[in-house]
Design a protein around this motif. Structure first.
Motif, PDB file in Angstrom:
ATOM      1  N   LEU A  86       0.828  -1.208   0.000  1.00 39.97           N
ATOM      2  CA  LEU A  86       0.000   0.000   0.000  1.00 39.97           C
ATOM      3  C   LEU A  86       0.864   1.260   0.000  1.00 39.97           C
ATOM      4  CD1 LEU A  86      -2.807   1.277   0.134  1.00 39.97           C
ATOM      5  CD2 LEU A  86      -2.692   1.068   2.619  1.00 39.97           C
ATOM      6  N   ALA A  87       1.901   1.260   0.813  1.00 42.48           N
ATOM      7  CA  ALA A  87       2.802   2.415   0.854  1.00 42.48           C
ATOM      8  C   ALA A  87       3.514   2.609  -0.483  1.00 42.48           C
ATOM      9  CB  ALA A  87       3.816   2.253   1.978  1.00 42.48           C
ATOM     10  N   LEU A  88       3.980   1.538  -1.092  1.00 39.67           N
ATOM     11  CA  LEU A  88       4.651   1.637  -2.387  1.00 39.67           C
ATOM     12  C   LEU A  88       3.692   2.112  -3.478  1.00 39.67           C
ATOM     13  CD1 LEU A  88       6.946  -1.498  -2.280  1.00 39.67           C
ATOM     14  CD2 LEU A  88       7.607   0.887  -1.993  1.00 39.67           C
ATOM     15  N   PHE A  89       2.447   1.659  -3.424  1.00 44.58           N
ATOM     16  CA  PHE A  89       1.445   2.119  -4.386  1.00 44.58           C
ATOM     17  C   PHE A  89       1.205   3.620  -4.242  1.00 44.58           C
ATOM     18  CE2 PHE A  89      -3.024   3.078  -5.332  1.00 44.58           C
ATOM     19  CZ  PHE A  89      -3.040   2.784  -6.693  1.00 44.58           C
ATOM     20  N   CYS A  90       1.123   4.104  -3.009  1.00 45.95           N
ATOM     21  CA  CYS A  90       0.904   5.537  -2.779  1.00 45.95           C
ATOM     22  C   CYS A  90       2.073   6.360  -3.301  1.00 45.95           C
ATOM     23  CB  CYS A  90       0.679   5.808  -1.294  1.00 45.95           C
ATOM     24  SG  CYS A  90      -0.882   5.168  -0.677  1.00 45.95           S
ATOM     25  N   GLU A 102      -0.113  18.435 -13.674  1.00 45.57           N
ATOM     26  CA  GLU A 102       0.303  19.650 -12.959  1.00 45.57           C
ATOM     27  C   GLU A 102      -0.297  19.709 -11.557  1.00 45.57           C
ATOM     28  OE1 GLU A 102       2.434  21.991 -14.114  1.00 45.57           O
ATOM     29  OE2 GLU A 102       2.739  20.716 -15.862  1.00 45.57           O
ATOM     30  N   ALA A 103      -1.152  18.764 -11.225  1.00 40.60           N
ATOM     31  CA  ALA A 103      -1.830  18.762  -9.929  1.00 40.60           C
ATOM     32  C   ALA A 103      -0.848  18.487  -8.788  1.00 40.60           C
ATOM     33  CB  ALA A 103      -2.937  17.718  -9.923  1.00 40.60           C
ATOM     34  N   ASN A 104      -1.206  18.944  -7.607  1.00 41.43           N
ATOM     35  CA  ASN A 104      -0.394  18.731  -6.416  1.00 41.43           C
ATOM     36  C   ASN A 104      -0.809  17.414  -5.756  1.00 41.43           C
ATOM     37  OD1 ASN A 104       1.040  18.814  -4.082  1.00 41.43           O
ATOM     38  ND2 ASN A 104       0.289  20.805  -3.414  1.00 41.43           N
ATOM     39  N   PHE A 105       0.123  16.472  -5.649  1.00 39.76           N
ATOM     40  CA  PHE A 105      -0.164  15.161  -5.083  1.00 39.76           C
ATOM     41  C   PHE A 105       0.451  14.988  -3.696  1.00 39.76           C
ATOM     42  CE2 PHE A 105      -1.245  14.296  -9.430  1.00 39.76           C
ATOM     43  CZ  PHE A 105      -2.247  13.346  -9.339  1.00 39.76           C
ATOM     44  N   MET A 106       0.672  16.071  -2.986  1.00 41.38           N
ATOM     45  CA  MET A 106       1.244  15.983  -1.640  1.00 41.38           C
ATOM     46  C   MET A 106       0.310  15.256  -0.663  1.00 41.38           C
ATOM     47  SD  MET A 106       4.282  16.994  -1.596  1.00 41.38           S
ATOM     48  CE  MET A 106       4.584  17.125   0.137  1.00 41.38           C
ATOM     49  N   TRP A 107      -0.980  15.192  -0.963  1.00 38.48           N
ATOM     50  CA  TRP A 107      -1.937  14.510  -0.092  1.00 38.48           C
ATOM     51  C   TRP A 107      -1.600  13.028   0.063  1.00 38.48           C
ATOM     52  CZ3 TRP A 107      -4.422  10.443  -2.270  1.00 38.48           C
ATOM     53  CH2 TRP A 107      -4.451  10.392  -3.667  1.00 38.48           C
ATOM     54  N   VAL A 108      -0.899  12.466  -0.920  1.00 44.87           N
ATOM     55  CA  VAL A 108      -0.543  11.049  -0.861  1.00 44.87           C
ATOM     56  C   VAL A 108       0.340  10.764   0.355  1.00 44.87           C
ATOM     57  CG1 VAL A 108       0.673   9.192  -2.060  1.00 44.87           C
ATOM     58  CG2 VAL A 108      -0.804  10.737  -3.342  1.00 44.87           C
ATOM     59  N   PHE A 109       1.186  11.712   0.725  1.00 49.28           N
ATOM     60  CA  PHE A 109       2.056  11.505   1.874  1.00 49.28           C
ATOM     61  C   PHE A 109       1.272  11.483   3.184  1.00 49.28           C
ATOM     62  CE2 PHE A 109       5.258  12.626  -1.245  1.00 49.28           C
ATOM     63  CZ  PHE A 109       6.176  11.630  -0.992  1.00 49.28           C
ATOM     64  N   LEU A 110       0.071  12.047   3.180  1.00 52.32           N
ATOM     65  CA  LEU A 110      -0.776  11.940   4.371  1.00 52.32           C
ATOM     66  C   LEU A 110      -1.245  10.503   4.588  1.00 52.32           C
ATOM     67  CD1 LEU A 110      -2.917  15.169   3.982  1.00 52.32           C
ATOM     68  CD2 LEU A 110      -0.996  14.782   5.535  1.00 52.32           C
ATOM     69  N   VAL A 112       0.809   7.799   3.355  1.00 47.51           N
ATOM     70  CA  VAL A 112       2.039   7.016   3.495  1.00 47.51           C
ATOM     71  C   VAL A 112       2.640   7.135   4.902  1.00 47.51           C
ATOM     72  CG1 VAL A 112       4.401   6.762   2.660  1.00 47.51           C
ATOM     73  CG2 VAL A 112       2.546   7.100   1.041  1.00 47.51           C
ATOM     74  N   VAL A 113       2.642   8.319   5.465  1.00 46.93           N
ATOM     75  CA  VAL A 113       3.274   8.527   6.777  1.00 46.93           C
ATOM     76  C   VAL A 113       2.633   7.663   7.865  1.00 46.93           C
ATOM     77  CG1 VAL A 113       3.679  10.233   8.589  1.00 46.93           C
ATOM     78  CG2 VAL A 113       4.216  10.783   6.214  1.00 46.93           C
ATOM     79  N   TYR A 118       2.972   3.017  11.557  1.00 42.57           N
ATOM     80  CA  TYR A 118       2.374   1.765  12.029  1.00 42.57           C
ATOM     81  C   TYR A 118       3.422   0.653  12.022  1.00 42.57           C
ATOM     82  CZ  TYR A 118      -1.098  -2.037  12.208  1.00 42.57           C
ATOM     83  OH  TYR A 118      -1.833  -3.141  12.551  1.00 42.57           O
ATOM     84  N   GLN A 119       4.190   0.561  10.947  1.00 45.14           N
ATOM     85  CA  GLN A 119       5.240  -0.455  10.863  1.00 45.14           C
ATOM     86  C   GLN A 119       6.360  -0.187  11.855  1.00 45.14           C
ATOM     87  OE1 GLN A 119       6.209  -0.294   6.681  1.00 45.14           O
ATOM     88  NE2 GLN A 119       5.023  -2.142   6.298  1.00 45.14           N
ATOM     89  N   ILE A 120       6.756   1.053  12.000  1.00 41.99           N
ATOM     90  CA  ILE A 120       7.831   1.401  12.928  1.00 41.99           C
ATOM     91  C   ILE A 120       7.436   1.069  14.369  1.00 41.99           C
ATOM     92  CG2 ILE A 120       9.085   3.356  13.922  1.00 41.99           C
ATOM     93  CD1 ILE A 120       9.253   4.451  11.029  1.00 41.99           C
TER      94      ILE A 120
END
Length: 137
Positions: A86-90, A102-110, A112-113, A118-120
């Motif tokens: 799931l993280a790699l897909f994001c 040109e869209a902003n895809f910073m929401w994806v990191f919300l 992934v983090v 969770y794993q850590i």
């Protein structure tokens, strides 16, 4: 003599490492990814847990009679098999979206983090719950 049958689920995250099973604090068997093993023990009460590197399962207490055959399954923490893909897909969505649009895809990191946090958690503070050791019928 009572027998303990162990089955380890096949998982991507722990593919290269063997899981060691301890019975009453002593090393009993090593199980490869997707493998199984049998361990003969004595009748009575036993404490069983599994270990992989520095991570453990909670201790499982068993009371075995002379003719018991207990089946146990060993797997990773809940949702472990879905976290990395799931993280790699994001991350892939982020880079593909940034490259082709040109869209902003910073929401994806919300997304992934929290996945990485969770794993850590299971690799640090929750390391005694990293593995699950469950009774099978």
């Amino acid at each position: 003599m009572p027998k303990l049958y162990f089955h380890r689920t096949s998982e991507y995250a722990n593919n290269a490492r063997n899981i060691t099973v301890f019975v009453d604090g002593k090393k009993a068997v090593k199980i490869p990814n997707g493998g199984s093993a049998v361990f003969e023990t004595t009748a009575g009460e036993h404490e069983v847990y599994a270990k992989i590197d520095w991570c453990y399962s909670p201790v499982l207490k068993l009371k075995l009679e002379e003719v018991d055959q207990q089946k146990l399954e060993i797997s990773s923490f809940k949702m472990a098999k879905w976290m990395m893909p799931l993280a790699l897909f994001c991350v892939l969505v982020y880079f593909a979206g940034s490259y082709f649009s040109e869209a902003n895809f910073m929401w994806v990191f919300l997304v992934v983090v929290p996945i990485f946090l969770y794993q850590i958690y299971y690799l640090t503070l929750g390391r005694h719950k990293y593995l699950l050791l469950t009774n099978l019928p």
